[in-house]
Design an enzyme around this catalytic site. Sequence first.
Site, PDB file in Angstrom:
ATOM      1  N   HIS A 128      -8.436  -5.805 -10.497  1.00 47.55           N
ATOM      2  CA  HIS A 128      -6.778  -5.949 -10.965  1.00 47.55           C
ATOM      3  C   HIS A 128      -6.630  -7.061 -11.783  1.00 47.55           C
ATOM      4  CE1 HIS A 128      -2.335  -6.421 -10.124  1.00 47.55           C
ATOM      5  NE2 HIS A 128      -2.557  -5.730 -10.998  1.00 47.55           N
ATOM      6  N   SER A 181      -2.932  -1.080 -10.220  1.00 51.60           N
ATOM      7  CA  SER A 181      -2.052  -2.266  -9.590  1.00 51.60           C
ATOM      8  C   SER A 181      -1.405  -1.955  -8.317  1.00 51.60           C
ATOM      9  CB  SER A 181      -1.025  -2.780 -10.476  1.00 51.60           C
ATOM     10  OG  SER A 181      -0.093  -1.819 -10.787  1.00 51.60           O
ATOM     11  N   ASN A 233       1.327  -8.414  -5.862  1.00 54.39           N
ATOM     12  CA  ASN A 233       2.475  -7.655  -6.355  1.00 54.39           C
ATOM     13  C   ASN A 233       3.096  -7.251  -4.820  1.00 54.39           C
ATOM     14  OD1 ASN A 233       2.223  -7.675  -8.790  1.00 54.39           O
ATOM     15  ND2 ASN A 233       1.148  -5.578  -9.242  1.00 54.39           N
ATOM     16  N   GLU A 269      -7.662  -9.897  -9.054  1.00 57.53           N
ATOM     17  CA  GLU A 269      -7.852  -9.473  -7.682  1.00 57.53           C
ATOM     18  C   GLU A 269      -8.875  -8.480  -7.620  1.00 57.53           C
ATOM     19  OE1 GLU A 269      -3.645  -8.065  -7.225  1.00 57.53           O
ATOM     20  OE2 GLU A 269      -3.365  -9.602  -5.643  1.00 57.53           O
TER      21      GLU A 269
END
Length: 697
Positions: free
Chosen positions: A427, A406, A477, A439
């Site tokens: 991801h 991540s 994130n 992702e």
Amino acid sequence: MSQVIGYEKVDDIAVLSARNPPVNALGVDVRRGLLSGIERAEADGARAVLIYGEGRTYFAGADIREFGKPPQEPGLPALCNRIEASPLLVVSALHGTALGGGLEVALSCHYRIAVPSAKVGLPEVNLGIIPGAGGTQRLPRIIGVEAALDMITTGRHVRAAEALEMGVLDKIGEGDPREVGLAYTRALLAANTPRRPICEMPTPEPIDFDARYEAVLKKGRGQLSPAVAVRAVQAACEADDFASGLVRERELFTELMASDQRKGLIHAFFAERAVSKLPELQGVVPRDLHQIGVIGGGTMGAGIATSALLAGLPVVLLEMTPEAAKAAQARIASNLAGAVKRGKLSQSDHDDILQNRLELALDYDALQNVDLVIEAVFEDMEVKKQVFAQLDAVCKGGAVLATNTSYLDINEIAALTRRPDDVIGLHFFSPAHVMKLLEVVVADRTAPEVVATGFALGKRLGKTAVRAGVCDGFIGNRILSAYRTCADHMVLDGASPYQIDAALTAFGFAMGPFAVSDLAGLDIGWAARKRKRAAGLDPRARDSFYADKLCEGGYFGQKTGKGYYVYETGRRGGVPNPEVMPLIEAERAAQGISARGFTDDEIVRRYMVAMVNEAARVIGEGIARRPLDVDVTLIYGYGFPRYWGGPLKWADLQGLPNLLDDIRRWSEEDPYFWQPAPLLEQLVAEGRSFDDLNKDG
Ligand code: T1G
């Protein structure tokens, strides 16, 4: 004759066929073709008219691309009324997805037949509007108010069998829609069946519409259209006559058509389809995917394996010990049992998957023939490097080597293999077999066909895949880190975590940031803060330790029963943890901060502007290709309210100059955190919007 509506006389039946791929949307040419077709049939001596669609579906609705543009005659409501008023017997034969205005055209016909695989629905609320061509007036007259409200306020698709049972359809017929429709129309004519305009049917029985309105509004979490649909159906019961009910429906429809929520939801509709359309992938053929490998059977690995198995892909799952392999199998079995319980998987398929399609392995050699492998091992660079060294040695040529990391640097991982072109980031978001966002993280050397393979896997798994570049946190994130930091700053300055959560759920988020942290586990944020401090925080960055103290006390959130909230077993949600505010007050005292009040509006504004500002950096650096990629990421992975269309659609709706003014004003108090993103300054200087960037492609 119209290019998009065919006309043919078959005996005494005029056949109108829609030819407007891909979904026979009811654009102006289709509407004109239908109108002239009806008029021609009446002049042609026909006794009946049959309407059906060529290609994959009957009309799937109004042409959404016409929304916001000047209306062109004939409007759909007038066309429906004209079809219904025809002296001929008018029949529709449905297949594919008869949705929205498409179903409204069918409801203006006197009889409806469908093939067994057909689905019907009025999904307008998902676009921020309501049925606007008589659907809220005709549907309750044939299926009753309760069934109509269920269909209209949820927008759900109803299979043909249920639609027949409800009374939306009159008959189901196997075969080609045209032949099914002709046979049914002939039978109706042979029986001298009379026309049956719904507008002449009795007014439906009312319910307590005020109570239903409030209930639907509450459930909508700020979305207006479902509740407004209740008022439109109410008009079907209470208006003086059918025509007055149509007028009321149109008033409500027009109000919503002008709303920001309609703009947001239409943007989301097209954005989620645009994310997979990348110029760099035009003409690029993805590699074949027949079997995939997963390394690590923890929550993420088991979730990824479950997602692949549910999509029909055989999986080899590698763990390090027999006990770990067994535990992974149990997690997957539990995930699959959940799918059976939700009606997404049959018991026999469940059994077949566990017996024949999931292979547990303890040795990397088992991965020799997989087409793609995803590692979901511990988030540590050294561990990942060991895994990739093994994969590089074992996997066949052309196998795609993917990491589910991540935030770690995928370029660094790829560089240690002999095949960096085959390395990519995939991801997933936990739980991986439920969350739709994926992702696809493209490293410097990743080959285009490997990127295309990542998107092909996402499509196969039913995910919404978004292309991301390599940075700490990729798209989602990284932006989360910025707006989460903004929330922490507001706590230090006087807002409570609980006020912030409440303000953001009122804005439309499913959960506020502190409740989300409790769900994800406070130890994750703790590790990230320690990692960033170890790497060296900029001395201008505001830091705080109240959350660390919460973790030092063993409070990691839901998984430990306590975090920002206290969670009692069996109860949904939590109550504020009384130990938290004293920690915050001590932190403020230690930093010499005297708390000030925040309004909910200011909380939302600061939170959202921090999100937009970081998103603008992410786009400016090329980590996200377009603003719409960020919008889709936040909607599908972070609970962003869909009816705003995503943070950058929200930003456009607020006006970028206003946001930039906010940032400049706040930078006086904190010049480090509130640095305007260069792209935001550039767009404001040029008088452009994020939507303009989307159009640049
Ligand atoms: N208008 C214009 N384009 C549409 C469209 C529509 N209604 N529906 C789909 N498309 C495009 C879509 O953008 C994509 O384009 C291609 O068709 C294939 O779609 C008065 C006003 C029908 C279930 O809400 O739910 O009627 O990307 O990739 O997965 O009350 O499309 O190829 O360029 O989604 O097989 C009500 C919306 C409108 C239905 C097919 N109708 N569409 O799904 O293909 S409001 C809807 C869908 C209304 C009246 C009001 C799905 C689908 P491109 P796709 P799919």
